[in-house]
Design a protein around this motif. Structure first.
Motif, PDB file in Angstrom:
ATOM      1  N   LEU A 130     114.950  10.927 -20.638  1.00  0.00           N
ATOM      2  CA  LEU A 130     114.486  10.998 -19.248  1.00  0.00           C
ATOM      3  C   LEU A 130     115.716  11.029 -18.349  1.00  0.00           C
ATOM      4  CD1 LEU A 130     112.220  10.791 -17.089  1.00  0.00           C
ATOM      5  CD2 LEU A 130     112.464   8.292 -17.247  1.00  0.00           C
ATOM      6  N   GLU A 131     115.879  12.124 -17.629  1.00  0.00           N
ATOM      7  CA  GLU A 131     117.084  12.289 -16.809  1.00  0.00           C
ATOM      8  C   GLU A 131     117.090  11.346 -15.623  1.00  0.00           C
ATOM      9  OE1 GLU A 131     119.724  15.870 -14.740  1.00  0.00           O
ATOM     10  OE2 GLU A 131     117.823  16.311 -15.755  1.00  0.00           O
ATOM     11  N   GLY A 132     115.947  11.083 -15.035  1.00  0.00           N
ATOM     12  CA  GLY A 132     115.880  10.192 -13.877  1.00  0.00           C
ATOM     13  C   GLY A 132     114.453   9.810 -13.575  1.00  0.00           C
ATOM     14  N   GLU A 145     115.366   6.510 -20.043  1.00  0.00           N
ATOM     15  CA  GLU A 145     116.198   7.026 -18.962  1.00  0.00           C
ATOM     16  C   GLU A 145     117.674   6.871 -19.326  1.00  0.00           C
ATOM     17  OE1 GLU A 145     117.114   6.406 -14.186  1.00  0.00           O
ATOM     18  OE2 GLU A 145     116.193   4.800 -15.355  1.00  0.00           O
ATOM     19  N   GLY A 146     118.417   7.939 -19.227  1.00  0.00           N
ATOM     20  CA  GLY A 146     119.846   7.887 -19.478  1.00  0.00           C
ATOM     21  C   GLY A 146     120.213   8.329 -20.886  1.00  0.00           C
ATOM     22  N   GLY A 205     105.283   5.318 -23.383  1.00  0.00           N
ATOM     23  CA  GLY A 205     106.139   4.196 -23.013  1.00  0.00           C
ATOM     24  C   GLY A 205     107.421   4.716 -22.399  1.00  0.00           C
ATOM     25  N   VAL A 206     107.922   4.012 -21.384  1.00  0.00           N
ATOM     26  CA  VAL A 206     109.115   4.464 -20.674  1.00  0.00           C
ATOM     27  C   VAL A 206     110.067   3.286 -20.481  1.00  0.00           C
ATOM     28  CG1 VAL A 206     110.018   5.624 -18.626  1.00  0.00           C
ATOM     29  CG2 VAL A 206     107.700   6.141 -19.421  1.00  0.00           C
ATOM     30  N   LEU A 207     111.344   3.499 -20.825  1.00  0.00           N
ATOM     31  CA  LEU A 207     112.390   2.501 -20.603  1.00  0.00           C
ATOM     32  C   LEU A 207     113.326   3.041 -19.535  1.00  0.00           C
ATOM     33  CD1 LEU A 207     113.860  -0.147 -21.514  1.00  0.00           C
ATOM     34  CD2 LEU A 207     115.196   1.307 -23.058  1.00  0.00           C
ATOM     35  N   VAL A 208     113.472   2.277 -18.447  1.00  0.00           N
ATOM     36  CA  VAL A 208     114.334   2.727 -17.345  1.00  0.00           C
ATOM     37  C   VAL A 208     115.432   1.700 -17.087  1.00  0.00           C
ATOM     38  CG1 VAL A 208     112.455   4.027 -16.292  1.00  0.00           C
ATOM     39  CG2 VAL A 208     112.890   1.693 -15.555  1.00  0.00           C
ATOM     40  N   ASP A 209     116.456   2.164 -16.383  1.00  0.00           N
ATOM     41  CA  ASP A 209     117.595   1.308 -16.039  1.00  0.00           C
ATOM     42  C   ASP A 209     117.253   0.340 -14.915  1.00  0.00           C
ATOM     43  OD1 ASP A 209     119.406   2.335 -17.851  1.00  0.00           O
ATOM     44  OD2 ASP A 209     120.185   3.844 -16.477  1.00  0.00           O
ATOM     45  N   HIS A 210     117.752  -0.861 -14.996  1.00  0.00           N
ATOM     46  CA  HIS A 210     117.893  -1.786 -13.857  1.00  0.00           C
ATOM     47  C   HIS A 210     116.720  -1.707 -12.883  1.00  0.00           C
ATOM     48  CE1 HIS A 210     120.231  -4.659 -11.717  1.00  0.00           C
ATOM     49  NE2 HIS A 210     120.415  -3.909 -10.648  1.00  0.00           N
TER      50      HIS A 210
END
Length: 267
Positions: free
Chosen positions: A139-141, A113-114, A161-166
């Protein structure tokens, strides 16, 4: 008088010659007797030391036909320099493989993401990901994650696998992440408000990342507090240039990315 060879073994029983390959630093080989696969980190008189991707070392004798290189039997020999070889490493700290070609892409993917997050992952882990054949997607969001997972249809041979913010427990983003997590889909989050915070302050020449009042755009607030231009895109590129390796990043981000790589590449 006729001259006869001292070797009376019939030609069809003689082992075929195999290539001799210098045990240069970073060369990845397998010792067939144990199945141990690793990169050469040291070659001394009569022995070679290998390091696997988990950092484990094993010492093996330099015997004829003693190793597999890309599935072919080879004989490792001491490099012409005659001295110990030293490995070079990728930005993530892994042993580099000189001249390695990118592996054919796996079915599995990692989404990040981002845009800034994806650029940072590429800079530090790009070499490793290409060797492993893992493609990173932007990933936009998080809101669009359920549709992406449904279309991707992760399975045993195509992990996601997915890495997202905060990622904070109890939030909307956290609930979305939980809803798509499965045996073949893993969503992890780093603890930082923005990926800028994952870069160690010392690496960008500041004592600490400033606190930004709630409700204010974090990047803009950081630029104002530090007296930086409020062109956040240009500032990010300046920050990214300061990142030379994993040593410039906080451990919490390192752990999350390595977790995703292991998840996607482990059968």
């Amino acid at each position: 008088m006729r001259q006869y060879s001292a070797d009376l073994t019939p030609p069809w029983k003689r082992p075929k010659p195999v290539p001799e390959v210098p045990a240069e630093a970073g060369l990845v080989v397998e010792e067939p007797g144990t199945g141990f696969c690793g990169a050469v980190i040291r070659c001394e008189a009569g022995t070679v030391t290998l390091e696997d991707r988990y950092g484990k070392h094993r010492v093996f004798p330099l015997e004829p036909r003693g190793f597999l290189l890309e599935g072919r039997v080879v004989t490792l020999v001491r490099p012409a320099s005659g001295g110990p070889v030293r490995p070079t490493r990728t930005a993530s700290g892994s042993v580099a493989v000189p001249g390695a070609r990118a592996r054919v892409a796996r079915a599995g993917r990692i989404y990040v993401e981002g845009r800034h997050d994806a650029e940072l992952v590429e800079k530090v882990w790009g070499d490793d990901l290409r060797v492993e054949g893992v493609v990173v997607e932007y990933l936009e969001g998080v809101d669009g994650l359920p549709a992406i997972v449904a279309e991707f249809a992760p399975g045993p041979d195509a992990k996601l696998g997915v890495l997202v913010d905060h990622l904070v427990p109890g939030t909307k983003e956290w609930r979305i992440a939980r809803s798509v997590t499965s045996e073949h889909a893993l969503v992890v989050g780093h603890p930082y408000i923005d990926i800028w915070e994952a870069v160690k302050p010392s690496s960008v020449g500041i004592e600490a990342w400033p606190r930004v009042p709630h409700g204010q755009d974090w990047k803009t607030g950081v630029c104002r507090a530090l007296g930086w231009p409020e062109n956040t895109g240009a500032v990010w590129q300046a920050i990214l240039k300061r990142v030379g390796s994993y040593k410039d990043l906080e451990p919490e981000l390192l752990g999350r990315v390595e977790e995703l790589i292991d998840f996607v590449t482990t059968p």
